[in-house]
Motif scaffolding. Structure first.
Motif, short mmCIF file in Angstrom:
data_model
loop_
_atom_site.label_atom_id
_atom_site.label_comp_id
_atom_site.label_asym_id
_atom_site.label_seq_id
_atom_site.Cartn_x
_atom_site.Cartn_y
_atom_site.Cartn_z
N HIS A 188 -5.15 65.02 7.76
CA HIS A 188 -6.28 64.17 8.14
C HIS A 188 -6.27 63.98 9.66
O HIS A 188 -5.20 63.92 10.27
CB HIS A 188 -6.16 62.82 7.43
CG HIS A 188 -7.37 61.95 7.58
ND1 HIS A 188 -7.57 61.17 8.70
CD2 HIS A 188 -8.43 61.73 6.76
CE1 HIS A 188 -8.71 60.51 8.55
NE2 HIS A 188 -9.25 60.84 7.40
N PRO A 189 -7.43 63.91 10.31
CA PRO A 189 -7.45 63.72 11.77
C PRO A 189 -6.62 62.54 12.26
O PRO A 189 -6.01 62.61 13.33
CB PRO A 189 -8.94 63.51 12.07
CG PRO A 189 -9.64 64.29 10.98
CD PRO A 189 -8.78 64.12 9.76
N SER A 190 -6.57 61.46 11.49
CA SER A 190 -5.74 60.31 11.90
C SER A 190 -4.26 60.68 11.91
O SER A 190 -3.51 60.23 12.77
CB SER A 190 -5.97 59.12 10.94
OG SER A 190 -7.30 58.67 11.02
N ALA A 191 -3.85 61.52 10.96
CA ALA A 191 -2.45 61.97 10.92
C ALA A 191 -2.16 62.91 12.08
O ALA A 191 -1.07 62.87 12.66
CB ALA A 191 -2.16 62.66 9.58
N VAL A 192 -3.13 63.75 12.43
CA VAL A 192 -2.94 64.64 13.58
C VAL A 192 -2.80 63.83 14.86
O VAL A 192 -1.95 64.12 15.70
CB VAL A 192 -4.12 65.63 13.69
CG1 VAL A 192 -3.98 66.48 14.95
CG2 VAL A 192 -4.18 66.53 12.46
N THR A 193 -3.61 62.79 14.99
CA THR A 193 -3.53 61.92 16.17
C THR A 193 -2.16 61.26 16.26
O THR A 193 -1.55 61.19 17.33
CB THR A 193 -4.63 60.85 16.12
OG1 THR A 193 -5.91 61.49 16.09
CG2 THR A 193 -4.55 59.92 17.32
N MET A 194 -1.66 60.78 15.12
CA MET A 194 -0.34 60.16 15.10
C MET A 194 0.74 61.17 15.47
O MET A 194 1.63 60.89 16.29
CB MET A 194 -0.05 59.59 13.72
CG MET A 194 1.29 58.85 13.62
SD MET A 194 1.82 58.55 11.92
CE MET A 194 2.45 60.18 11.51
N LEU A 195 0.67 62.37 14.90
CA LEU A 195 1.67 63.40 15.18
C LEU A 195 1.61 63.80 16.65
O LEU A 195 2.65 63.95 17.31
CB LEU A 195 1.42 64.61 14.29
CG LEU A 195 2.42 65.77 14.39
CD1 LEU A 195 3.82 65.30 13.98
CD2 LEU A 195 1.98 66.94 13.51
N ALA A 196 0.41 63.96 17.20
CA ALA A 196 0.27 64.33 18.60
C ALA A 196 0.84 63.25 19.51
O ALA A 196 1.46 63.54 20.54
CB ALA A 196 -1.20 64.58 18.93
N GLY A 197 0.67 61.99 19.12
CA GLY A 197 1.22 60.89 19.92
C GLY A 197 2.74 60.93 19.96
O GLY A 197 3.35 60.68 21.01
N ARG A 198 3.36 61.27 18.85
CA ARG A 198 4.82 61.33 18.82
C ARG A 198 5.37 62.56 19.54
O ARG A 198 6.54 62.59 19.91
CB ARG A 198 5.31 61.30 17.37
CG ARG A 198 4.98 59.97 16.70
CD ARG A 198 5.62 59.82 15.35
NE ARG A 198 5.36 58.49 14.82
CZ ARG A 198 5.81 58.06 13.64
NH1 ARG A 198 6.55 58.86 12.90
NH2 ARG A 198 5.53 56.84 13.22
N LEU A 199 4.52 63.56 19.72
CA LEU A 199 4.94 64.77 20.43
C LEU A 199 4.37 64.82 21.84
O LEU A 199 4.30 65.88 22.46
CB LEU A 199 4.48 66.01 19.66
CG LEU A 199 5.01 66.16 18.23
CD1 LEU A 199 4.41 67.40 17.57
CD2 LEU A 199 6.52 66.22 18.20
N GLU A 200 3.98 63.65 22.36
CA GLU A 200 3.25 63.61 23.62
C GLU A 200 4.02 64.27 24.76
O GLU A 200 3.45 64.96 25.59
CB GLU A 200 2.92 62.15 23.98
CG GLU A 200 2.11 62.01 25.25
CD GLU A 200 1.76 60.56 25.55
OE1 GLU A 200 1.04 60.32 26.53
OE2 GLU A 200 2.21 59.67 24.79
N ARG A 201 5.32 64.04 24.83
CA ARG A 201 6.12 64.60 25.92
C ARG A 201 6.81 65.90 25.51
O ARG A 201 7.71 66.37 26.21
CB ARG A 201 7.15 63.57 26.38
CG ARG A 201 6.54 62.31 26.97
CD ARG A 201 7.62 61.37 27.46
NE ARG A 201 8.37 61.94 28.56
CZ ARG A 201 8.00 61.85 29.83
NH1 ARG A 201 6.89 61.24 30.16
NH2 ARG A 201 8.73 62.39 30.79
N SER A 202 6.39 66.47 24.40
CA SER A 202 7.00 67.70 23.91
C SER A 202 6.36 68.90 24.59
O SER A 202 5.36 68.78 25.30
CB SER A 202 6.81 67.79 22.40
OG SER A 202 5.47 68.16 22.11
N PRO A 203 6.90 70.11 24.35
CA PRO A 203 6.29 71.31 24.93
C PRO A 203 5.07 71.79 24.17
O PRO A 203 4.51 72.83 24.51
CB PRO A 203 7.43 72.33 24.86
CG PRO A 203 8.23 71.91 23.68
CD PRO A 203 8.17 70.40 23.67
#
Length: 619
Positions: A188-203
């Protein structure tokens, strides 16, 4: 004489060679660094400004295409003692897209000899396609091959250590590692947003294919037609220099994979990326074939869009100069099942396999749970949720947790995100335990949705015994009120310890979370394994954590507690507690007051909010 001289000369040369090998080993160098480079590789000391080179990568489909370049020079101190080669490329394709996300690892040749891998891009808005190329001799020398015995058994697979996302980002901001496209489908887009937030400083550069329920009644779409190993075959795809390669993080009803490019294949060993993946050293990530749908040009950051094919091996080494793996056996993944129900009936089930990784696994499983709730048509952020999670570990250990969440809670975070946060914390407690690296065999999460807001609030607690005495029964009255309901008074009885005669005690009532927020230490704060002596003890402790659908009555200690150098210190003197509270950088942390549970009032499935206390003078 001449013959004798030749023999002595040979002996001297043999001795010099032996001493050289001993010296290399004494300096901790790996044999791979000391050995001669293959003839098809250009050593860094033979690379010159003005050299004409060609690079290969896939812009579309599975066939690599070439483009020309000119060596501008060697940046000697890009990383300490690790130079990179700066190359300006030209040609219609590369001029249109620039250095795109997904090109990491694209091989660069001088003639038919390999120079290195495209790994870094220059600035966000470059005027010309200039890239940093990691020398191939560094990739071959620094990306280690795990010991065979360590990779042979699934029991030997260990979760990798957590990366500090910017740990490898020590280069100037003008040039940085090329982003790794992270293809995400089925969430779900909300889950993608959450995942992207946790990987914000990732490569990673998070890509998404927004998912939607399959029908009006809900349902999870599959990310792709499933084959025997959960991923489809890609026609024409091969693990070869210049071809795309995928690191599979999850497959099944959801699909998450990171895309890069193969630099070299040598006797079943695959080298790729030219820069860190997660910078974790020994790792265990499924390696798969891939195809490029297209390469999209973007002023800020062009990127490849990829489809992932079958898993063909394991990426097992992740270093500063790239990632490598072995073709053949795939690593074990964790089967994950998320079941969503409403009104006692199952509405959706989401199944998939997730890699076993200390950093990525918790966030991915959390995003799957968030998707499960948001795909439920009747779920809203005003619903109440009950969560049950079961994690099966090796050696027959099982962790079971239960928690309830109300939309009426003062916490503004939606219930779906709070469920994901609690599951992430559960994984963290297991992965970070100081006893034994856990091998998680399976994960089963059940979430039940109640569309009607549910909550009980604790209003008051008062003593009903006229002359309370230590060692004798003490009657208390707990007053609560239900959401849109009447007030209710529940009598509760307990016996204060006889050694408290002549003292004033304080009794609190509230949910475990509310009491914790009030500064009461029902369980050790911060490190849930305080008191545990093994992984089995920790699992037992985690399985007995309290849910917020019961009111606890607790007897609070008369003196404050603290955590001092990671050790729980009960009944801390007031002066010391004040010192730790006023000195944030000290070795101690104020931990409130310890509390013993003296009674429980269960309200199954109904979240409880608020707390109250009563002070009682014991005769």
């Amino acid at each position: 004489m001449a013959s004798s001289s030749r023999l002595m000369g040979r002996a001297r040369r043999a001795m010099v060679a032996i001493l050289a090998v001993v010296a290399v080993l004494a300096m901790g160098k790996a044999p791979a660094v000391a050995r001669a480079l293959p003839d098809e590789i250009v050593p860094l000391d033979q690379v010159r400004p003005g050299d004409r080179v060609t690079a290969t990568t896939v812009f579309r489909g599975t066939e690599p295409e070439t483009f020309e370049g000119e060596v501008l020079g060697i940046w000697r101190d890009f990383y300490p003692k690790r130079p990179i080669i700066l190359v300006r490329f030209s040609g219609d394709l590369i001029t249109r897209t620039g250095i795109a996300a997904g090109m990491s690892g694209s091989p660069v040749y001088r003639g038919d000899r390999l120079v290195g891998a495209i790994a870094y891009k220059v600035s966000a808005f470059p005027k010309e396609p200039v890239a940093g190329v990691t020398p191939i001799e560094q990739m071959l020398g620094e990306v280690r091959v795990p010991a065979p015995e360590a990779a042979a058994s699934p029991r030997a697979v260990r979760p990798t250590p957590a990366p500090v996302w910017n740990r490898a980002d020590v280069a100037p901001k003008a040039i940085a590692a090329i982003k790794i496209p992270l293809q995400v489908a089925g969430l779900h887009p909300s889950a993608v947003t959450m995942l992207a937030g946790r990987l914000e400083r990732s490569p990673f550069q998070v890509m998404t294919e927004p998912a939607a329920p399959a029908a009006a009644g809900g349902g999870f779409p599959s990310a792709s037609p499933l084959a025997t190993d959960g991923l489809p075959h890609v026609e024409g795809a091969a693990i070869a220099p210049g071809a795309p390669i995928a690191a599979v993080l999850a497959s099944g009803d959801i699909h998450i994979a990171a895309t890069g490019t193969v630099t070299r294949v040598d006797r079943g060993r695959v080298f790729a990326f030219g820069h860190p993946f997660l910078y974790q050293g020994p790792t265990s990530v499924p390696m798969a074939q891939a195809e490029i749908v297209t390469t999209l040009a973007d002023l800020y950051s062009s990127y490849k869009v990829a489809n992932t094919g079958r898993i063909v091996g394991t990426l097992d080494s992740d270093g500063l100069t790239g990632i490598s793996g072995t073709l053949g056996q795939a690593p074990p993944m964790i089967p994950v099942v998320v079941t969503v129900s409403r009104g006692g009936h199952v509405s959706d089930v989401l199944r998939g396999d997730v890699l076993n990784n200390r950093v990525l696994t918790p966030s991915i499983v959390g995003s799957v749970v968030v998707s499960g709730l948001y795909f439920e048509p009747q779920y809203t952020d005003y619903a109440s949720v009950t969560m049950r999670a079961k994690l099966v570990l090796n050696d027959g250990l099982e962790v079971e947790r239960r928690q309830v969440y109300s939309a009426l809670d003062p916490n503004p975070t939606p219930a779906a995100l709070r469920v994901a946060g609690d599951i992430t914390a559960l994984f963290g407690a297991l992965y970070d335990n100081p006893f034994t690296p856990p091998h998680i065999v399976s994960v089963d999460v059940q979430v039940a949705v109640d569309t009607a807001p549910q909550q009980v609030r604790v209003l008051d607690l008062r003593a009903a015994t006229a002359q309370p005495r230590a060692g004798r029964s003490l009657r208390l009255l707990l007053e609560t009120v239900a959401y849109r309901g009447e007030r209710h008074v529940t009598p509760v009885t307990f016996t204060p310890p006889a050694n408290l005669s002549g003292t004033a005690i304080r009794i609190w009532a509230g949910s475990p979370s509310a009491l914790s927020a009030a500064g009461l230490r029902i369980q050790p704060t911060g490190a849930e394994w305080d008191g545990a002596r093994s992984l089995a003890d920790l699992v037992e402790s985690l399985s007995h954590s309290l849910a917020d659908d019961e009111v606890l009555l607790v007897l609070a200690s008369s003196a404050p507690d603290a955590l001092v150098r990671n050790r729980f210190m009960p009944r801390l003197p007031v002066s010391m507690a004040a010192f730790y509270a006023a000195t944030p950088n000290s070795a101690g942390t104020p931990g409130g007051r310890s509390a013993a549970v003296v009674a429980r009032v269960p309200m199954p499935g109904i979240p409880i909010e608020g707390a109250a206390f009563v002070a009682v003078d014991l005769k």
